[in-house]
Design a protein around this motif. Structure first.
Motif, PDB file in Angstrom:
ATOM      1  N   TYR A  74      27.945 -31.290  62.510  1.00  0.00           N
ATOM      2  CA  TYR A  74      29.275 -30.770  61.855  1.00  0.00           C
ATOM      3  C   TYR A  74      29.167 -29.748  60.915  1.00  0.00           C
ATOM      4  CZ  TYR A  74      31.434 -35.090  63.996  1.00  0.00           C
ATOM      5  OH  TYR A  74      32.092 -36.061  64.784  1.00  0.00           O
ATOM      6  N   VAL A  75      28.515 -29.818  59.956  1.00  0.00           N
ATOM      7  CA  VAL A  75      28.224 -28.860  58.992  1.00  0.00           C
ATOM      8  C   VAL A  75      27.692 -27.392  59.516  1.00  0.00           C
ATOM      9  CG1 VAL A  75      27.235 -28.173  56.664  1.00  0.00           C
ATOM     10  CG2 VAL A  75      28.133 -30.573  57.109  1.00  0.00           C
ATOM     11  N   ILE A 101      36.786 -34.951  57.313  1.00  0.00           N
ATOM     12  CA  ILE A 101      36.889 -33.281  57.370  1.00  0.00           C
ATOM     13  C   ILE A 101      36.748 -32.597  56.352  1.00  0.00           C
ATOM     14  CG2 ILE A 101      39.551 -33.233  57.619  1.00  0.00           C
ATOM     15  CD1 ILE A 101      36.877 -31.111  59.613  1.00  0.00           C
ATOM     16  N   ASN A 102      37.439 -33.188  55.055  1.00  0.00           N
ATOM     17  CA  ASN A 102      37.502 -32.710  53.863  1.00  0.00           C
ATOM     18  C   ASN A 102      35.961 -32.423  53.189  1.00  0.00           C
ATOM     19  OD1 ASN A 102      40.053 -32.334  53.745  1.00  0.00           O
ATOM     20  ND2 ASN A 102      40.506 -34.307  52.984  1.00  0.00           N
ATOM     21  N   GLN A 103      35.356 -33.525  53.234  1.00  0.00           N
ATOM     22  CA  GLN A 103      33.821 -33.754  53.026  1.00  0.00           C
ATOM     23  C   GLN A 103      33.087 -32.797  53.586  1.00  0.00           C
ATOM     24  OE1 GLN A 103      32.160 -37.830  53.063  1.00  0.00           O
ATOM     25  NE2 GLN A 103      30.133 -36.949  53.325  1.00  0.00           N
ATOM     26  N   VAL A 104      33.315 -32.596  54.952  1.00  0.00           N
ATOM     27  CA  VAL A 104      32.212 -31.770  55.723  1.00  0.00           C
ATOM     28  C   VAL A 104      32.661 -30.384  55.531  1.00  0.00           C
ATOM     29  CG1 VAL A 104      32.009 -30.973  58.114  1.00  0.00           C
ATOM     30  CG2 VAL A 104      32.255 -33.414  57.699  1.00  0.00           C
ATOM     31  N   LEU A 105      33.962 -29.912  55.365  1.00  0.00           N
ATOM     32  CA  LEU A 105      34.477 -28.762  54.973  1.00  0.00           C
ATOM     33  C   LEU A 105      33.978 -28.265  53.553  1.00  0.00           C
ATOM     34  CD1 LEU A 105      37.971 -28.094  56.612  1.00  0.00           C
ATOM     35  CD2 LEU A 105      35.629 -27.474  57.454  1.00  0.00           C
ATOM     36  N   SER A 106      33.955 -29.193  52.766  1.00  0.00           N
ATOM     37  CA  SER A 106      33.405 -28.842  51.375  1.00  0.00           C
ATOM     38  C   SER A 106      31.545 -28.417  51.458  1.00  0.00           C
ATOM     39  CB  SER A 106      33.614 -29.812  50.312  1.00  0.00           C
ATOM     40  OG  SER A 106      32.629 -30.906  50.622  1.00  0.00           O
ATOM     41  N   LYS A 107      31.216 -29.175  52.288  1.00  0.00           N
ATOM     42  CA  LYS A 107      29.729 -28.814  52.600  1.00  0.00           C
ATOM     43  C   LYS A 107      29.509 -27.386  53.311  1.00  0.00           C
ATOM     44  CE  LYS A 107      27.511 -33.319  52.165  1.00  0.00           C
ATOM     45  NZ  LYS A 107      26.947 -34.366  52.899  1.00  0.00           N
ATOM     46  N   VAL A 108      30.482 -27.091  54.130  1.00  0.00           N
ATOM     47  CA  VAL A 108      30.376 -25.680  54.890  1.00  0.00           C
ATOM     48  C   VAL A 108      30.671 -24.723  53.879  1.00  0.00           C
ATOM     49  CG1 VAL A 108      31.552 -24.330  56.569  1.00  0.00           C
ATOM     50  CG2 VAL A 108      31.333 -26.797  57.054  1.00  0.00           C
TER      51      VAL A 108
END
Lengths: 269, 215
Positions: A74-75, A101-108
């Motif tokens: 995902y990332v 999704i918030n966790q993933v987008l914060s890593k993106v």
């Protein structure tokens, strides 16, 4: 005789041994070389073939228990999509997805990207098959707002959705395992992502890097590591690949030992 | 990177829960493993309920209230009818909702299922043989084609294959067993990934709290 004794090893010792074997490369990376497979290369090539401004729909079924297996995918994929300046639609197709999704987008770390203008996150989509059929034909029949409650027709808060009405307006679909089936009939090019068990058994009949409908796929954490290597967005996938490889080699040894002990028991009889 | 008390607490809970679940491997029935399982089940149930209530409110009730999608009243009514199962003697009313949702579900399933899961694999199995470019691809496509036919024959129960024809069944069974083996292997690798993810969370607590580093 000696072989039959192997089967009497306390199973807790095997668990302890597996844990130590997994912990070592997490603490001290070994650097086992990673070979990138053709399906991963095709996945990246397909995404990179789209010019900036193309519309990409991503089916995000990130459920929390499966996250270690798919988060690297995902990332790395979202980093790739944002770097291409593509317009991203995010479909949350699992009950955990609104949080994950918030966790993933914060890593993106999509610096400069604005929700509503560069990407739109739809609210959680319940039901699979029927919901996807409605969504493909008319997005606004299923969703009237984005996840923040802004109307999809609000030209100020969600300007990206102005010209996106149905599947004709989507250029590429990043699908999960099963949802590839729901979209195949639309004729939209697909690339697929997901867990190893949730994706890989389903993509075979649909995968053809030249004719599609699935042009490339990445399934499971091992291929997640390959994706990170190929795109250059290194993260947790490659960090844990050593542990995965070492763990699998150990598991193979344990399976062989288990079978040898069974042979020993046969001989004893 | 400085750790706040909140971060430390979160990491500790993460590490403790992983340890509780792992305690199941040492002794199957123990208070830590049972406690962790109950916590996860109860939190998941509440989360599932709240997400769905929020969804019904935002996507169904709000559009009805502001008049943009009055038709949403029909699925709401169908949903409410499901609860008539809770009243003795009135449960038959729910059968209308069951029938409607099952009928619509099957209809939409077949829209995509026949096109994707039936026609595409058959089409692919046939055209792959003709479309293969290298000798290896041709051999692979031919093997897949023959294997598909033999595996399909395995499920043919109306005619008993005897004599040399029974080898078709044997070949079909080998194909089925190979694919099940691959599926099982994928399952093992997947479990391994989850174990590594949990191990990483376990180690993260010690790395961050005692050594103050994420790397």
């Amino acid at each position: 005789m000696a072989l039959s004794k192997l089967g009497k090893i306390d199973y807790r010792l095997i668990y302890a041994f597996m844990t130590i074997i997994t912990f070592i490369p997490l603490l001290v990376p070994i650097g086992i070389p990673t070979t990138v497979g053709s399906s991963v290369k095709n996945y990246v090539a397909k995404i990179r073939s789209y010019p900036a401004g193309s519309v990409v729909l991503t089916s995000f079924s990130g459920y929390i228990t499966m996250l270690p297996d798919v988060e690297p995918i995902y990332v790395a994929t979202y980093k790739l999509l944002f770097a291409q300046n593509l317009k991203i639609l995010i479909l949350l197709s699992d009950v955990d997805a609104p949080i994950v999704i918030n966790q993933v987008l914060s890593k993106v770390g999509a610096a400069g990207k604005v929700e509503g203008r560069d990407y739109v996150i739809f609210p959680y989509m319940a039901m699979d098959e029927a919901a996807h059929v409605v969504f493909t034909n008319r997005i606004r029949d299923y969703f009237t707002t984005d996840r923040n409650g802004n109307s999809l027709d609000d030209a100020v808060k969600v300007p990206m959705m102005k010209d996106i009405k149905d599947y004709h307006d989507i250029d590429l679909y990043v699908s999960g395992g099963m949802s590839a089936r729901y979209w195949n009939w639309c004729g939209i090019p697909l690339v697929s992502w997901g867990t190893g068990t949730g994706l890989l058994p389903f993509v075979g009949p649909f995968y053809d890097p030249e004719r599609g409908p699935i042009f490339g796929f990445v399934g499971g954490a091992s291929q997640g590591g390959e994706l990170e290597v190929w795109t250059g967005y290194l993260g947790d996938g490659i960090k844990t690949n050593d542990a995965k490889n070492l763990g699998i080699i150990t598991l193979c040894v344990i399976i062989i030992v288990g079978n040898l002990s069974m042979l020993g028991k046969e001989e004893k009889k | 990177m400085a750790l706040t008390i909140q971060d430390t607490l979160f990491l500790f809970i993460q590490m403790f829960m992983v340890a509780c679940v792992w305690s199941y491997l040492y002794k199957t029935d123990n208070i830590f493993a049972r406690g962790a399982a109950q916590i996860v089940i109860s939190i998941s149930t509440v989360h599932f309920l709240l997400v769905n209530i929020n969804r019904i409110y935002l996507q169904i009730l709000v559009p009805i209230a502001n008049g943009t999608k009055i038709i949403n009243i029909i699925p709401v009514l169908c949903g409410i009818l499901f609860y008539t199962r809770l009243w003795k003697g009135k449960g038959w009313i729910a059968s209308y909702s069951y029938s409607l949702s099952l009928g619509i579900g099957m209809g939409s399933l077949f829209t995509t299922y026949i096109a994707s899961n039936l026609l595409t694999p058959i089409n692919r199995a046939i055209t792959q043989v003709a479309g293969a470019k290298t000798p290896f691809d041709q051999a692979s496509a031919l093997l897949a084609f023959v294997g598909t036919l033999c595996a399909l024959t395995y499920w043919l129960f109306t005619v008993e294959l005897k004599g040399p024809l029974r080898y078709i069944l044997v070949f079909g069974r080998l194909f089925l067993m190979s694919s099940i083996g691959v599926l099982y292997a994928q399952d093992v690798v997947w479990s391994q990934s989850l174990f590594i993810g949990a191990s990483d969370k376990f180690l993260k607590f010690f790395r961050m709290v005692f050594f103050g580093a994420l790397a």
